[in-house]
Design an enzyme around this catalytic site. Structure first.
Site, PDB file in Angstrom:
ATOM      1  N   ALA A   1      96.237  39.033  38.371  1.00 57.18           N
ATOM      2  CA  ALA A   1      96.279  37.586  38.596  1.00 57.18           C
ATOM      3  C   ALA A   1      96.644  37.676  36.882  1.00 57.18           C
ATOM      4  O   ALA A   1      96.554  38.169  36.396  1.00 57.18           O
ATOM      5  CB  ALA A   1      95.466  36.928  38.936  1.00 57.18           C
ATOM      6  N   HIS A   2      96.898  36.220  36.700  1.00 55.87           N
ATOM      7  CA  HIS A   2      97.167  35.768  34.749  1.00 55.87           C
ATOM      8  C   HIS A   2      96.013  36.059  34.576  1.00 55.87           C
ATOM      9  O   HIS A   2      95.069  35.467  34.458  1.00 55.87           O
ATOM     10  CB  HIS A   2      97.697  34.072  35.088  1.00 55.87           C
ATOM     11  CG  HIS A   2      97.261  32.758  36.577  1.00 55.87           C
ATOM     12  ND1 HIS A   2      97.876  32.100  36.006  1.00 55.87           N
ATOM     13  CD2 HIS A   2      96.272  33.167  36.541  1.00 55.87           C
ATOM     14  CE1 HIS A   2      97.022  31.214  36.471  1.00 55.87           C
ATOM     15  NE2 HIS A   2      96.137  32.417  37.128  1.00 55.87           N
TER      16      HIS A   2
END
Lengths: 358, 358, 358
Positions: free
Chosen positions: A251-252
């Site tokens: 994820a980010h």
């Protein structure tokens, strides 16, 4: 491509390059490695474990790498032998080297398939190969000795380091930067939007624009259909030497430290920071905004719900049971707090030796 | 394509082919199946469960397959009826057959879209369809009656058996071999590198070249975005009739026995051997180098950590609870060994009837 | 594209549009947002948390959005400031608006890349952009202001609502319908076959044809490599405002209620009905044919095995432990029913106060 190029090598050259010795004819030529069972003439193979001894007797390989050439001869193996202390390691190094050597020879200068579409201002290094149907956005930079296979799509301003190989159908979103010697497998997506939303008063979600990038170091391998999201504002970071298996989700704003290896199907939530030299088992999960210490080992299908500051081996898996047994144990797990209360109550109702003596 | 081809069929022909009987007009034509609710004129539908009776009354289908035609008529259904003991099975067989029949008629000879790129020495059987943007590597063989849809990429030396269908954007790496009647969904990747590395003294990883292939039998279905890695030296093997759902990860040198069905998101680690006729629940995991007996059933999200030699149903899932209850039960699970020690100690401190009597 | 188009905007216009106030020069122009650390001249940034104060001092942003402009000035920040009560929310709204404004200006009329292949009867709205290598099947409808990026494949009869963005390499199978303002990331597959088979007497599987569609509402985001299967007969339904992260698997005939948000790697089995406003944690699983009440929250890696009719927070995760501790606790979990029997037996063997008194 030079049609006269001979991709084969002699046993003698190979042995010399990787500090091994030849027994038999050093001019025997091989052009690839195969298992003892599947090897044909022109193949090299190796014996890495005594349990393959029967295959050794029957192999059709032209060259076999062994740890004890005399013993292999005694078993009746008449082909050329290469003797080295660790035949599996020899295979890993020699086969990898052979691939790189042949790739460089077969792509002596940059080739772009006529069906590829390159935007303005794309920079290609020497000996770059761009396959059919590839799309490269404006301003992208692809360094020397890099293969971009069929159907890859690279956004504007992407950069790919030297000696990399993007297998077919890799997608790299605008602005993402990949280091040297990257190996990226088909279907991988690098730089998709992070999953960020703010709740609104009508219970709908407001998208938080994801404008950060992805920074990937050197010598990183990324598996098939793995996804790495871009950061919200700053970058998602994969450091040098990280190895990612297939179908991993990152994820980010995650940071993964150097040489950490992650098995297939793992999911890592936003802003988690994984230290260097970690090993994460298949299908494990790591929640967001936490930290994992350098050198930590996480078992398969285990969920990390809080930071791990002390390295070690961690596991969290419900044991597998026959369904009928599982139903009983799972029912007990649900009622454990109640069971404890009941047991403690009953123990209190019964006098102990201590109380009796007191 | 023959523009005059009529993809429809009469109720009479369909009933005869699948040993059912018609009540009403056997010349009624249908060209596809749909649900009772969505069916329009020219559609066939079926009643598989009494709970759809209201939909039966209102359907606009031209033909409805029922198990009791007289009862359907009494409910006021005036369209043509096909009566058979298992309408759902009739649908499965008839709709599948109709698709295959129309596909063969609509592709009477091999068609290659002008945007497709075929390497030297590619062999295409009769009635093969190659879609837009497809890339086929040199020496690949695609047998008769096979569709390769838009954007598929097939490496050098790939072979695909007769009657197969590759949906858009399937990737098959060099040398992988697929049997007849394969059905492969979009985004699947077959033949990516296995995840194999040797640790080195500087704590970096040495890649083990993955030079084995993938061998897939006949009648195999492979779901969207599923990944199957090539073997290290020998092949990863998927036997006849195996059904794989979406987003499954199959590592190098796995063997999956015939007719085993695996639900979505399952991960299978390297060199695991799954027997025939197994059923693996969604998101389950199977560790590497172990064996699962023929006919074993594994529950969803359960992790197999050691070989299963005796078939049966196996599960390992932490039961779902309200978060507050889970926090208590999970805390207890962690402390179970301590709790047992404490209870056993306290029990020892208390005399039993036996001891009292003794 | 209009080469003279200026994608930048003044601080004054931006502040006015989103009801904020400017301190400093309102004519300062910015054309994108970046983090305080990475912002350069021409960028806007924002201070959302006091822990970024050091970055605030050193930022090279031309405009910074803050909640207290006077305090920022006192810290020595001399650039133009925008003051608003929630700088993060201001960023989300302003950056999103800027992207949409520039996109519309840069694609003033419909553009189809010459390498794209459109079937007969495709309808494109105004200001639609079709990227390189895109394939659109016959009869598809793509509404105004929609971007279909490179390598996307849309089947026959697909429809995409206005203002949508399909990132590169999205696959949408025939007949699937997507609402307005969809955002679909690379590698997503919409409309693959559901996983439906009937067991046959020879233990092989008969495929149940999957002829339903996929219906997706407005304002839906779909993550990279997420897969959504078509229904068997009726549609799989994703309602308005649903947000799906990467690598999610949604099986046939699932219904997901409006504004439900689902984190990465979740798997949802066939015919499950998820209510509106739910939140599903990463890698959670939901079994088939069950119902989840509106507003339910499911923890990460938790398996829902039966319907949830009462909203709340639910979790089911084995707690993570050091491996040695886990081995002991897991062994105990297996033997819990036996342990309970033993404890209860031993308690029965010991007289309680009650019995003694009785």
């Amino acid at each position: 491509m030079d049609a006269s190029y001979d991709p084969s090598i002699t046993a003698g050259e190979l042995a010399e390059r990787f500090s091994a010795t030849v027994m038999g004819d050093p001019s025997t030529r091989i052009d690839r490695f195969a298992s003892l069972a599947s090897a044909r003439q022109g193949c090299a193979s190796f014996l890495s474990s005594p349990r393959y001894r029967e295959q050794l007797r029957a192999t059709q390989a032209s060259v076999v790498v062994v740890s004890d050439a005399a013993a292999a001869r005694q078993m009746g193996l008449s082909c050329t032998l290469i003797e080295t202390h660790d035949p599996y390691l020899f295979f890993a190094k020699a086969a990898g080297w052979l691939n790189r050597r042949n790739r460089q020879a077969l792509v002596p200068h940059t080739v772009v398939h006529p069906s590829a579409i390159l935007g303005p201002g794309v920079t290609l290094g020497v000996r770059v190969s761009i396959g059919p149907g590839v799309v490269v956005g404006s301003g992208a930079i692809i360094d020397e000795d890099t293969d971009v296979d069929a159907g890859c799509i690279l956004g504007e301003g992407v950069s790919i380091g030297a000696g990399s190989h993007l297998h077919p159908r890799v997608t790299i979103a605008p602005g993402c930067r990949i280091g040297a010697r990257a190996l990226i497998h088909s279907g991988a997506v690098i730089g998709s939007d992070g999953f960020g939303f703010a709740p609104q008063s009508d219970r709908s979600w407001l998208k938080i624009p994801q404008v950060g990038g992805v920074l990937i170091g050197d010598d990183v391998e990324i598996g098939a259909n793995t996804t790495i999201d871009r950061g919200t504002l700053d970058a998602t970071v994969i450091e040098h030497g990280v190895k990612l298996d297939n179908q991993i989700q990152i994820a980010h704003n995650v940071v993964i430290g150097r040489h950490t290896a992650i098995a297939g199907c793992v999911g890592i939530a936003g802003s988690a920071r994984i230290g260097a030299f970690c090993q994460i088992g298949g299908a494990a999960g790591i929640l967001g905004h936490l930290e994992i210490a350098e050198g930590t080992i996480i078992g398969p299908m285990s969920l990390v719900m809080s930071s791990i500051l002390e390295p070690g081996k961690y596991v969290g898996v419900y044991p597998l049971q026959h369904q009928a047994d599982w139903e009983k144990s799972a029912a007990m797990v649900r009622r454990l707090p109640e069971f404890r209360r009941q047991v403690n109550q009953e123990l209190r109702d019964r006098p102990s030796h201590g109380k009796k003596e007191g």
